[in-house]
Scaffold this motif. Structure first.
Motif, PDB file in Angstrom:
ATOM      1  N   LYS A  39      25.686 -27.751   3.042  1.00  0.00           N
ATOM      2  CA  LYS A  39      25.561 -28.327   4.457  1.00  0.00           C
ATOM      3  C   LYS A  39      25.449 -27.186   5.396  1.00  0.00           C
ATOM      4  O   LYS A  39      24.512 -27.018   6.435  1.00  0.00           O
ATOM      5  N   GLU A  40      26.296 -26.345   5.305  1.00  0.00           N
ATOM      6  CA  GLU A  40      26.202 -25.014   6.265  1.00  0.00           C
ATOM      7  C   GLU A  40      25.022 -24.205   6.120  1.00  0.00           C
ATOM      8  O   GLU A  40      24.540 -23.741   7.027  1.00  0.00           O
ATOM      9  N   LEU A  41      24.622 -23.763   4.949  1.00  0.00           N
ATOM     10  CA  LEU A  41      23.652 -22.951   4.690  1.00  0.00           C
ATOM     11  C   LEU A  41      22.247 -23.597   4.726  1.00  0.00           C
ATOM     12  O   LEU A  41      21.137 -23.094   4.862  1.00  0.00           O
ATOM     13  N   GLY A  42      22.222 -25.051   4.566  1.00  0.00           N
ATOM     14  CA  GLY A  42      21.149 -25.556   4.522  1.00  0.00           C
ATOM     15  C   GLY A  42      20.349 -25.743   3.239  1.00  0.00           C
ATOM     16  O   GLY A  42      19.105 -25.759   3.214  1.00  0.00           O
ATOM     17  N   ILE A  43      21.242 -25.411   2.234  1.00  0.00           N
ATOM     18  CA  ILE A  43      20.514 -25.386   0.740  1.00  0.00           C
ATOM     19  C   ILE A  43      21.123 -26.483  -0.057  1.00  0.00           C
ATOM     20  O   ILE A  43      22.242 -26.836   0.354  1.00  0.00           O
ATOM     21  N   ALA A  44      20.526 -26.807  -1.241  1.00  0.00           N
ATOM     22  CA  ALA A  44      20.861 -27.599  -2.045  1.00  0.00           C
ATOM     23  C   ALA A  44      22.164 -27.459  -2.730  1.00  0.00           C
ATOM     24  O   ALA A  44      22.492 -26.224  -2.792  1.00  0.00           O
ATOM     25  N   TYR A  45      23.116 -28.567  -3.050  1.00  0.00           N
ATOM     26  CA  TYR A  45      24.389 -28.006  -3.817  1.00  0.00           C
ATOM     27  C   TYR A  45      24.038 -27.291  -4.836  1.00  0.00           C
ATOM     28  O   TYR A  45      24.839 -26.234  -5.255  1.00  0.00           O
ATOM     29  N   LYS A  46      23.071 -27.453  -5.605  1.00  0.00           N
ATOM     30  CA  LYS A  46      22.905 -26.763  -6.843  1.00  0.00           C
ATOM     31  C   LYS A  46      22.348 -25.319  -6.487  1.00  0.00           C
ATOM     32  O   LYS A  46      22.552 -24.339  -7.360  1.00  0.00           O
ATOM     33  N   GLY A  47      21.798 -24.952  -5.390  1.00  0.00           N
ATOM     34  CA  GLY A  47      21.591 -23.670  -4.922  1.00  0.00           C
ATOM     35  C   GLY A  47      22.768 -22.768  -4.621  1.00  0.00           C
ATOM     36  O   GLY A  47      22.978 -21.776  -5.047  1.00  0.00           O
ATOM     37  N   VAL A  48      23.583 -23.654  -4.164  1.00  0.00           N
ATOM     38  CA  VAL A  48      24.962 -22.856  -3.765  1.00  0.00           C
ATOM     39  C   VAL A  48      25.695 -22.456  -5.074  1.00  0.00           C
ATOM     40  O   VAL A  48      25.962 -21.440  -5.038  1.00  0.00           O
ATOM     41  N   ALA A  49      25.510 -23.480  -5.951  1.00  0.00           N
ATOM     42  CA  ALA A  49      26.316 -23.192  -7.093  1.00  0.00           C
ATOM     43  C   ALA A  49      25.580 -22.108  -7.952  1.00  0.00           C
ATOM     44  O   ALA A  49      26.212 -21.259  -8.579  1.00  0.00           O
ATOM     45  N   ALA A  50      24.337 -22.170  -8.134  1.00  0.00           N
ATOM     46  CA  ALA A  50      23.530 -20.979  -8.625  1.00  0.00           C
ATOM     47  C   ALA A  50      23.697 -19.758  -7.959  1.00  0.00           C
ATOM     48  O   ALA A  50      23.916 -18.789  -8.606  1.00  0.00           O
ATOM     49  N   ALA A  51      23.884 -19.698  -6.827  1.00  0.00           N
ATOM     50  CA  ALA A  51      24.014 -18.248  -5.836  1.00  0.00           C
ATOM     51  C   ALA A  51      25.481 -17.746  -6.493  1.00  0.00           C
ATOM     52  O   ALA A  51      25.587 -16.855  -6.795  1.00  0.00           O
ATOM     53  N   TYR A  52      26.737 -18.810  -6.468  1.00  0.00           N
ATOM     54  CA  TYR A  52      27.747 -18.280  -7.070  1.00  0.00           C
ATOM     55  C   TYR A  52      27.926 -17.737  -8.514  1.00  0.00           C
ATOM     56  O   TYR A  52      28.521 -16.705  -8.813  1.00  0.00           O
ATOM     57  N   ILE A  53      27.311 -18.579  -9.245  1.00  0.00           N
ATOM     58  CA  ILE A  53      27.227 -18.250 -10.800  1.00  0.00           C
ATOM     59  C   ILE A  53      26.529 -16.933 -10.764  1.00  0.00           C
ATOM     60  O   ILE A  53      26.979 -15.965 -11.594  1.00  0.00           O
ATOM     61  N   ARG A  54      25.442 -16.775 -10.182  1.00  0.00           N
ATOM     62  CA  ARG A  54      24.466 -15.475 -10.269  1.00  0.00           C
ATOM     63  C   ARG A  54      25.202 -14.370  -9.722  1.00  0.00           C
ATOM     64  O   ARG A  54      25.435 -13.440 -10.094  1.00  0.00           O
ATOM     65  N   ALA A  55      26.022 -14.740  -8.683  1.00  0.00           N
ATOM     66  CA  ALA A  55      27.081 -13.435  -8.107  1.00  0.00           C
ATOM     67  C   ALA A  55      27.947 -12.987  -9.431  1.00  0.00           C
ATOM     68  O   ALA A  55      28.071 -11.871  -9.430  1.00  0.00           O
ATOM     69  N   ILE A  56      28.721 -13.898  -9.731  1.00  0.00           N
ATOM     70  CA  ILE A  56      29.597 -13.639 -10.926  1.00  0.00           C
ATOM     71  C   ILE A  56      29.087 -12.925 -12.114  1.00  0.00           C
ATOM     72  O   ILE A  56      29.478 -11.981 -12.399  1.00  0.00           O
ATOM     73  N   LYS A  57      27.864 -13.282 -12.451  1.00  0.00           N
ATOM     74  CA  LYS A  57      27.075 -12.664 -13.559  1.00  0.00           C
ATOM     75  C   LYS A  57      26.866 -11.457 -13.213  1.00  0.00           C
ATOM     76  O   LYS A  57      26.719 -10.314 -13.931  1.00  0.00           O
ATOM     77  N   LYS A  58      26.380 -10.975 -12.155  1.00  0.00           N
ATOM     78  CA  LYS A  58      25.725  -9.849 -11.762  1.00  0.00           C
ATOM     79  C   LYS A  58      26.977  -8.821 -11.585  1.00  0.00           C
ATOM     80  O   LYS A  58      26.865  -7.770 -12.064  1.00  0.00           O
ATOM     81  N   ILE A  59      28.221  -9.410 -11.086  1.00  0.00           N
ATOM     82  CA  ILE A  59      29.352  -8.402 -11.064  1.00  0.00           C
ATOM     83  C   ILE A  59      29.651  -8.215 -12.481  1.00  0.00           C
ATOM     84  O   ILE A  59      30.035  -6.746 -12.646  1.00  0.00           O
ATOM     85  N   ARG A  60      29.929  -9.000 -13.156  1.00  0.00           N
ATOM     86  CA  ARG A  60      30.434  -8.859 -14.492  1.00  0.00           C
ATOM     87  C   ARG A  60      29.287  -7.601 -15.405  1.00  0.00           C
ATOM     88  O   ARG A  60      29.780  -6.757 -15.862  1.00  0.00           O
ATOM     89  N   LYS A  61      28.040  -7.985 -15.214  1.00  0.00           N
ATOM     90  CA  LYS A  61      27.157  -7.077 -15.688  1.00  0.00           C
ATOM     91  C   LYS A  61      27.340  -5.638 -15.383  1.00  0.00           C
ATOM     92  O   LYS A  61      27.231  -4.644 -16.104  1.00  0.00           O
ATOM     93  N   GLU A  62      27.495  -5.638 -13.923  1.00  0.00           N
ATOM     94  CA  GLU A  62      27.469  -3.988 -13.264  1.00  0.00           C
ATOM     95  C   GLU A  62      28.569  -3.505 -13.747  1.00  0.00           C
ATOM     96  O   GLU A  62      28.833  -2.351 -14.019  1.00  0.00           O
ATOM     97  N   ILE A  63      30.016  -4.120 -13.809  1.00  0.00           N
ATOM     98  CA  ILE A  63      31.141  -3.784 -14.130  1.00  0.00           C
ATOM     99  C   ILE A  63      31.198  -3.218 -15.821  1.00  0.00           C
ATOM    100  O   ILE A  63      31.667  -2.227 -16.031  1.00  0.00           O
ATOM    101  N   GLU A  64      30.825  -4.262 -16.398  1.00  0.00           N
ATOM    102  CA  GLU A  64      30.481  -3.756 -18.132  1.00  0.00           C
ATOM    103  C   GLU A  64      29.724  -2.667 -18.073  1.00  0.00           C
ATOM    104  O   GLU A  64      30.022  -1.706 -19.064  1.00  0.00           O
ATOM    105  N   GLY A  65      28.796  -2.302 -17.455  1.00  0.00           N
ATOM    106  CA  GLY A  65      27.882  -1.057 -17.548  1.00  0.00           C
ATOM    107  C   GLY A  65      28.375  -0.096 -16.960  1.00  0.00           C
ATOM    108  O   GLY A  65      28.225   1.321 -17.577  1.00  0.00           O
TER     109      GLY A  65
END
Length: 68
Positions: A39-65
């Protein structure tokens, strides 16, 4: 200001897009729901969930690298 003790984690977080970083911090630190953020960002629920999951994956990948 957040004091990161792990340089790789700090670098990974600041390499995220502003929106992904905002969603990550809002979910973890403020314990806000996907619905609230949607509601705050004006994007779909799935868009927020995707942003969160994407952030976690990027962090994991960068730390592992950085461990290699």
């Amino acid at each position: 200001e957040i004091d990161f003790q792990n340089e790789a984690l700090e670098r990974a977080i600041w390499n995220l897009s502003d929106r992904d970083r905002y969603v990550l911090f809002a979910r973890i630190l403020e314990e806000r729901s996907y619905e609230e953020l949607s509601k705050e960002l004006g994007i779909a629920y799935k868009g927020v969930a995707a942003a969160y999951i994407r952030a976690i994956k990027k962090i994991r990948k960068e730390i592992e690298g950085s461990d290699k």
